[in-house]
Scaffold this active site. Structure first.
Site, PDB file in Angstrom:
ATOM      1  N   SER A 138      12.337  -5.185  13.374  1.00 56.33           N
ATOM      2  CA  SER A 138      12.513  -5.991  14.587  1.00 56.33           C
ATOM      3  C   SER A 138      13.597  -7.037  14.376  1.00 56.33           C
ATOM      4  O   SER A 138      13.597  -7.737  13.354  1.00 56.33           O
ATOM      5  CB  SER A 138      11.185  -6.675  14.913  1.00 56.33           C
ATOM      6  OG  SER A 138      11.357  -7.613  15.944  1.00 56.33           O
TER       7      SER A 138
ATOM      8  N   CYS B  73      -6.712 -17.913  19.345  1.00 54.44           N
ATOM      9  CA  CYS B  73      -7.678 -18.423  20.312  1.00 54.44           C
ATOM     10  C   CYS B  73      -7.902 -17.353  21.372  1.00 54.44           C
ATOM     11  O   CYS B  73      -7.018 -17.070  22.162  1.00 54.44           O
ATOM     12  CB  CYS B  73      -7.119 -19.680  20.947  1.00 54.44           C
ATOM     13  SG  CYS B  73      -8.284 -20.490  22.017  1.00 54.44           S
TER      14      CYS B  73
ATOM     15  N   GLY C 273       9.973  -4.474  17.704  1.00 59.45           N
ATOM     16  CA  GLY C 273       9.127  -3.869  16.683  1.00 59.45           C
ATOM     17  C   GLY C 273       7.931  -3.158  17.301  1.00 59.45           C
ATOM     18  O   GLY C 273       7.515  -2.088  16.830  1.00 59.45           O
TER      19      GLY C 273
ATOM     20  N   ASN D  96       1.878  -9.749   8.011  1.00 58.58           N
ATOM     21  CA  ASN D  96       2.501 -10.898   8.666  1.00 58.58           C
ATOM     22  C   ASN D  96       1.763 -12.210   8.414  1.00 58.58           C
ATOM     23  O   ASN D  96       2.363 -13.268   8.399  1.00 58.58           O
ATOM     24  CB  ASN D  96       2.624 -10.657  10.177  1.00 58.58           C
ATOM     25  CG  ASN D  96       1.378 -10.060  10.781  1.00 58.58           C
ATOM     26  OD1 ASN D  96       0.892  -9.029  10.331  1.00 58.58           O
ATOM     27  ND2 ASN D  96       0.847 -10.710  11.794  1.00 58.58           N
TER      28      ASN D  96
ATOM     29  N   GLN E 234       7.913  -7.186   8.886  1.00 58.26           N
ATOM     30  CA  GLN E 234       7.956  -8.411   8.065  1.00 58.26           C
ATOM     31  C   GLN E 234       8.653  -8.197   6.723  1.00 58.26           C
ATOM     32  O   GLN E 234       9.007  -9.168   6.063  1.00 58.26           O
ATOM     33  CB  GLN E 234       6.538  -8.940   7.823  1.00 58.26           C
ATOM     34  CG  GLN E 234       5.841  -9.454   9.066  1.00 58.26           C
ATOM     35  CD  GLN E 234       6.492 -10.702   9.674  1.00 58.26           C
ATOM     36  OE1 GLN E 234       7.308 -11.380   9.038  1.00 58.26           O
ATOM     37  NE2 GLN E 234       6.155 -11.001  10.917  1.00 58.26           N
TER      38      GLN E 234
HETATM   39  N1  PLP Z   1       4.573  -5.850  13.328  1.00 60.40           N
HETATM   40  C1  PLP Z   1       4.434  -6.993  12.645  1.00 60.40           C
HETATM   41  C2  PLP Z   1       3.903  -6.934  11.245  1.00 60.40           C
HETATM   42  C3  PLP Z   1       4.766  -8.214  13.220  1.00 60.40           C
HETATM   43  O1  PLP Z   1       4.611  -9.345  12.528  1.00 60.40           O
HETATM   44  C4  PLP Z   1       5.260  -8.225  14.545  1.00 60.40           C
HETATM   45  C5  PLP Z   1       5.572  -9.503  15.233  1.00 60.40           C
HETATM   46  O2  PLP Z   1       4.996 -10.531  14.955  1.00 60.40           O
HETATM   47  C6  PLP Z   1       5.407  -7.000  15.223  1.00 60.40           C
HETATM   48  C7  PLP Z   1       5.052  -5.839  14.578  1.00 60.40           C
HETATM   49  C8  PLP Z   1       5.925  -6.938  16.623  1.00 60.40           C
HETATM   50  O3  PLP Z   1       7.323  -7.100  16.673  1.00 60.40           O
HETATM   51  P1  PLP Z   1       8.038  -7.476  18.045  1.00 60.40           P
HETATM   52  O4  PLP Z   1       7.712  -8.906  18.320  1.00 60.40           O
HETATM   53  O5  PLP Z   1       9.507  -7.263  17.797  1.00 60.40           O
HETATM   54  O6  PLP Z   1       7.518  -6.566  19.075  1.00 60.40           O
END
Ligand code: PLP
Length: 384
Positions: free
Chosen positions: A199, A325, A72, A151, A179
């Site tokens: 993703s 953190c 992603g 997310n 998401q």
């Molecule tokens: N965008 C959102 C909203 C996500 O939650 C995440 C991963 O947590 C990503 C992008 C990144 O995806 P990837 O882990 O496949 O690089």
């Protein structure tokens, strides 16, 4: 100890069917899809089937609008950097204050190179300030990137309305759908969306594969230069097993969408109601009216989210905190900060995110353990 996995917005388990479908490409069918000979070339058709499966899940008109990537994050970088750099004139880059780092990172990269960047506010429920978007969009052609669903809170953004506004002023609209894809129904062909990222590991395919929907006619400058794979948009020999896995995962997600919206949502709602009822000082973060069916984010006044997480972990319950953190200090989540969640609860937020593999027993486990944990931590809190 039985593991109760309620952190599916972080990553999901690989579906058995997906793993099975990938195996032949890790054993016998290891050829290069670009080879002229039959042995290698035969793998190409499986990539094209996966392209059709991804296109079907998001409702794209043409499978050729799907470009496979490694994740992603790469999809977001390709859309934002590649999209902005392919525009005739330097666009105004617009995004929100609650994006994932995989969107804010490339936006800041462009800002460092002289692009004007605007980060839009959200309200206390995490909803985008659409009027400011409209005002800012008038300033000139934009490359706008706003997530479909957040997310941390699961809040769903009005991508149709956002795209309309961006297009009205000649801009390009990308949405980070990482998401949202597989959790809510969508038909990108009927929405004013130019690009959409997804993703694999968020929908029961492996980590290390993703895709970018690029509407026919949208120009994107490739980030990875080299061979002509993916119609010149993304060089590099295709990751056939993972692409096949992503394709099947998309097909399965499409079939299970209804379940996500009924059984998964019912479990999420029961957990949420149970926590709010049994834990004093607990409150919901986000917009209950427009949320992913699988996500809940709850703040607990006067206690640290990390402490709750550790104690849940001790009981085999995996969740996540809204705060990260950073360099030894506990930084509150940028999402909750943008929503102006009160200081005493911004540190004490927990996200539970479901998948179709969760059961009612998982909900029971949290409802048994969490109230006791919250009470114990409150007794220890110097702030109460
Ligand atoms: N965008 C959102 C909203 C996500 O939650 C995440 C991963 O947590 C990503 C992008 C990144 O995806 P990837 O882990 O496949 O690089």
């Amino acid at each position: 100890m039985r593991i109760v996995y309620l952190d599916n917005n972080a990553t999901t388990q690989i579906a058995d069917e997906v793993r099975e479908a990938m195996l032949p490409f890790l054993t016998d069918l290891w050829g290069n899809p670009s080879s002229m000979h039959t042995f290698g070339g035969q793998t190409k058709k499986y990539i094209e089937t996966a392209r059709e499966q991804v296109a079907a899940l998001i409702g794209a008109d043409d499978p050729q609008e799907i470009t496979f990537t490694s994740c992603g994050s790469e999809s977001n970088n390709l859309a934002i950097r590649g999209g902005a750099e392919a525009m005739d004139k330097q666009p105004h880059v617009m995004t929100s204050k609650v994006e994932h780092a995989a969107v804010s990172g490339p936006c800041h990269y462009l800002e460092d190179r002289g692009f004007r960047l605007t980060k839009l506010d959200v309200d206390e429920k995490g909803r985008l300030d659409v009027e400011t978007l409209r005002r800012e969009a008038k300033a000139g052609k934009s490359l706008t990137s706003i997530m479909w669903a957040n997310n941390e809170t699961g809040v769903i953004f009005p991508v149709g309305l956002i795209g309309e506004i961006v297009h009205e002023f000649g801009g390009i609209f990308h949405t980070d759908g990482v998401q949202a894809v597989g959790k809510i129904p969508m038909k990108v062909s009927e929405l004013p969306i130019d690009m959409l990222s997804l993703s694999g590991h968020k929908l029961h395919a492996p980590k290390g594969v993703g895709a970018l929907y690029i509407r026919r006619g949208t120009k994107v400058k490739p980030l990875i230069l080299g061979g002509h794979q993916e119609r010149g948009r993304r060089a590099g020999t295709e990751n056939v097993p993972y692409i096949v896995g992503l394709g099947l995962a998309c097909e399965l997600a499409g079939k299970k969408l209804k379940e996500e919206n009924t059984r998964v949502k019912a479990m999420r709602d029961r957990l949420e109601a149970g926590i709010l009822e049994t834990c004093p000082g607990a409150r919901l973060n986000g917009d209950p009216a427009a949320r992913l069916p699988n996500t809940t984010n709850i703040s607990f006044d006067y206690i640290e989210g990390e402490a709750i997480l550790l104690m849940l972990d001790d009981k085999g319950i995996c969740a996540s905190t809204g705060s990260a953190c950073a360099s030894g200090s506990l930084e509150p989540s940028h999402v909750l900060r943008a929503m102006q969640v009160a200081g005493m609860s911004v540190h004490g937020s927990i996200r539970f995110s479901f998948s179709t593999y969760n059961t009612e027993e998982d909900v029971d486990a949290v409802l048994t353990e969490l109230p006791k944990i919250v009470q114990r931590l409150r007794e220890l809190s110097p702030f109460v």
